[in-house]
Design a protein around this motif. Structure first.
Motif, PDB file in Angstrom:
ATOM      1  N   GLY A  55       8.155 -17.082   3.813  1.00  0.00           N
ATOM      2  CA  GLY A  55       9.039 -16.029   3.333  1.00  0.00           C
ATOM      3  C   GLY A  55       9.942 -15.467   4.413  1.00  0.00           C
ATOM      4  N   VAL A  56      10.342 -16.290   5.392  1.00  0.00           N
ATOM      5  CA  VAL A  56      11.272 -15.850   6.433  1.00  0.00           C
ATOM      6  C   VAL A  56      12.658 -15.726   5.807  1.00  0.00           C
ATOM      7  N   ARG A 116       3.630  -5.986   4.510  1.00  0.00           N
ATOM      8  CA  ARG A 116       2.625  -4.984   4.123  1.00  0.00           C
ATOM      9  C   ARG A 116       3.233  -3.980   3.143  1.00  0.00           C
ATOM     10  N   ARG A 117       4.512  -3.631   3.377  1.00  0.00           N
ATOM     11  CA  ARG A 117       5.180  -2.663   2.508  1.00  0.00           C
ATOM     12  C   ARG A 117       5.715  -3.309   1.238  1.00  0.00           C
ATOM     13  N   GLU A 118       6.213  -4.532   1.390  1.00  0.00           N
ATOM     14  CA  GLU A 118       6.899  -5.189   0.278  1.00  0.00           C
ATOM     15  C   GLU A 118       6.386  -6.628   0.147  1.00  0.00           C
ATOM     16  N   LEU A 172       3.456 -17.208   1.457  1.00  0.00           N
ATOM     17  CA  LEU A 172       2.147 -17.346   2.093  1.00  0.00           C
ATOM     18  C   LEU A 172       1.853 -16.189   3.034  1.00  0.00           C
ATOM     19  N   LEU A 173       2.844 -15.692   3.771  1.00  0.00           N
ATOM     20  CA  LEU A 173       2.586 -14.596   4.694  1.00  0.00           C
ATOM     21  C   LEU A 173       2.076 -13.366   3.942  1.00  0.00           C
ATOM     22  N   SER A 174       2.646 -13.068   2.782  1.00  0.00           N
ATOM     23  CA  SER A 174       2.156 -11.943   1.975  1.00  0.00           C
ATOM     24  C   SER A 174       0.710 -12.161   1.574  1.00  0.00           C
ATOM     25  N   ASP A 175       0.358 -13.401   1.219  1.00  0.00           N
ATOM     26  CA  ASP A 175      -1.032 -13.687   0.854  1.00  0.00           C
ATOM     27  C   ASP A 175      -1.957 -13.622   2.054  1.00  0.00           C
TER      28      ASP A 175
END
Length: 404
Positions: free
Chosen positions: A154-155, A205-207, A212-215
């Protein structure tokens, strides 16, 4: 019998150009040898290399690069890396990272990767039409895996050009006898990458998104434990470096091998059903990663050689891949080879988590080239990268074959 001494010069251009005859000679002389220059044992048979990768008395034991104060970011990435840790830390990290991967990211990306590969090859073909030739590495093999890992994590689009230079600089540290300026460049790249990812983790963390990074930020294990911020950053960097460096060199090394063995290229042109087996064969035939170290945590015996606690032994993956005890006619490229038990993705608890995604990328790139440039040929002699451990090319210019 173990032969000690200077088995090969890892910086010698002639050896780097074609290490496989040297490996064959070493296999004939024994399965494990002591290498003075590298300061470790090297395993050269498939059986010995497999044992090195699987033996639980041999581990990835990280030792900080020194002076520690001058390599703070490089050391942080490796202290917290899944690849550089053993159980119980490795077990916890792999469980959490695997759980995040299991949320469908690889299959979600499959059609996207295919479309991207097709677009990149279309651009390559246009450049060939305009200029007569174009570099496969610059236009397809290099940008494809970076774009895939960036999409996976998600870059944001505008930040993606930063990733490849960071990866290229950091991985130079895995070579032996690296010059001081390259070491400083690796630390600077590591510092910039760490700072960037800390910012991106804070955003996720906020959005949180579908990436994969969010997961990885959200995933917990059965005890409610999460990845620390340093572990999140190290995991993201590992995914980029392993995903980029391996894939770009499988595509580059592999396409050149196919074009130099034209009958195998034509087999693929005629039969796309061979793409999966061809991908495995390209990983085997000219391995993008030639050497992988382990350190003994207890006294271990590999192919008759005792390795004592604290001593290092490396699996020479390129040697294992050409072992005639496992592969019939090992110096022959065979895109239909089956079975093909190469060790290109490792073995044991450190087997590559990203292997399914790497296979998708290589198959997509090959398929797009076969569809859009079936008459490809090498336009000029390619220039090789001067490193031994990570094996690849600086450039691989392609053109359309001239009508004869």
């Amino acid at each position: 019998m173990v032969v000690a001494g200077v088995l090969f010069d890892s910086r010698d251009a002639e050896f780097i150009a074609d290490p496989y005859p040297t490996f064959a000679d070493l296999r004939r002389r024994g399965e494990v040898h002591w290498h003075d220059e590298l300061g470790l044992f090297v395993a050269v048979s498939h059986a010995a290399c497999s044992a090195v990768l699987r033996h639980r008395g041999l581990g990835r034991i990280w030792s900080d690069v020194r002076p520690v104060a001058e390599f703070a970011s490089f050391n942080l990435l490796h202290r917290n890396s899944l690849l550089e840790n053993e159980p119980p830390t490795h077990t916890r990290l792999r469980r959490l990272v695997a759980a995040a991967f299991a949320r469908g990211h690889v299959e979600r990306l499959r059609p996207w990767v295919g479309d991207l590969a097709a677009r990149l090859v279309d651009e390559l073909v246009e450049r060939i039409a305009d200029q007569g030739s174009a570099d496969l590495l610059d236009h397809v093999a290099g940008p494809l895996p970076v774009a895939v890992i960036a999409e996976l994590l998600g870059v944001p689009d505008g930040d993606r050009p930063l990733l490849q230079p960071w990866s290229n600089a950091i991985v130079k540290m895995y070579e032996y006898g690296l010059a001081d300026d390259r070491r400083r460049a690796a630390e600077q790249a590591a510092r910039e990458f760490v700072d960037y990812l800390r910012g991106l983790v804070a955003v996720r963390r906020r959005e949180p998104g579908r990436d994969l990074l969010s997961d990885l930020v959200a995933v917990t294990d059965s005890d409610g434990a999460r990845l620390t911020e340093d572990e999140l950053v190290a995991t993201a960097v590992l995914l980029l470096m392993a995903g980029h460096e391996a894939t770009v060199n499988v595509i580059g090394n592999g396409v050149l091998a196919l074009l130099r063995h034209r009958d195998q290229w034509q087999r693929l042109v005629a039969d796309r059903g061979l793409l999966a087996s061809a991908t495995e064969e390209l990983i085997r035939f000219d391995a993008p990663l030639q050497l992988f170290e382990r350190t003994a945590t207890a006294e271990v015996e590999i192919a008759g050689q005792v390795v004592r606690p604290g001593e290092k032994i490396a699996a020479l993956l390129g040697a294992a891949a050409r072992d005639p005890a496992v592969f019939a006619d090992p110096d022959t490229l065979d895109v239909g080879r089956s079975p093909n038990p190469h060790l290109g993705f490792g073995a044991g608890i450190h087997y590559c988590l990203g292997a399914p995604l790497a296979r998708i990328e290589v198959e997509a790139a090959l398929g797009a080239l076969l569809d859009r440039l079936p008459d490809a040929e090498v336009a000029a002699e390619p220039r090789r990268r001067p490193e031994f451990v990570i094996r690849g090319w600086r450039e691989l210019p392609l053109a359309r074959a001239r009508t004869r």
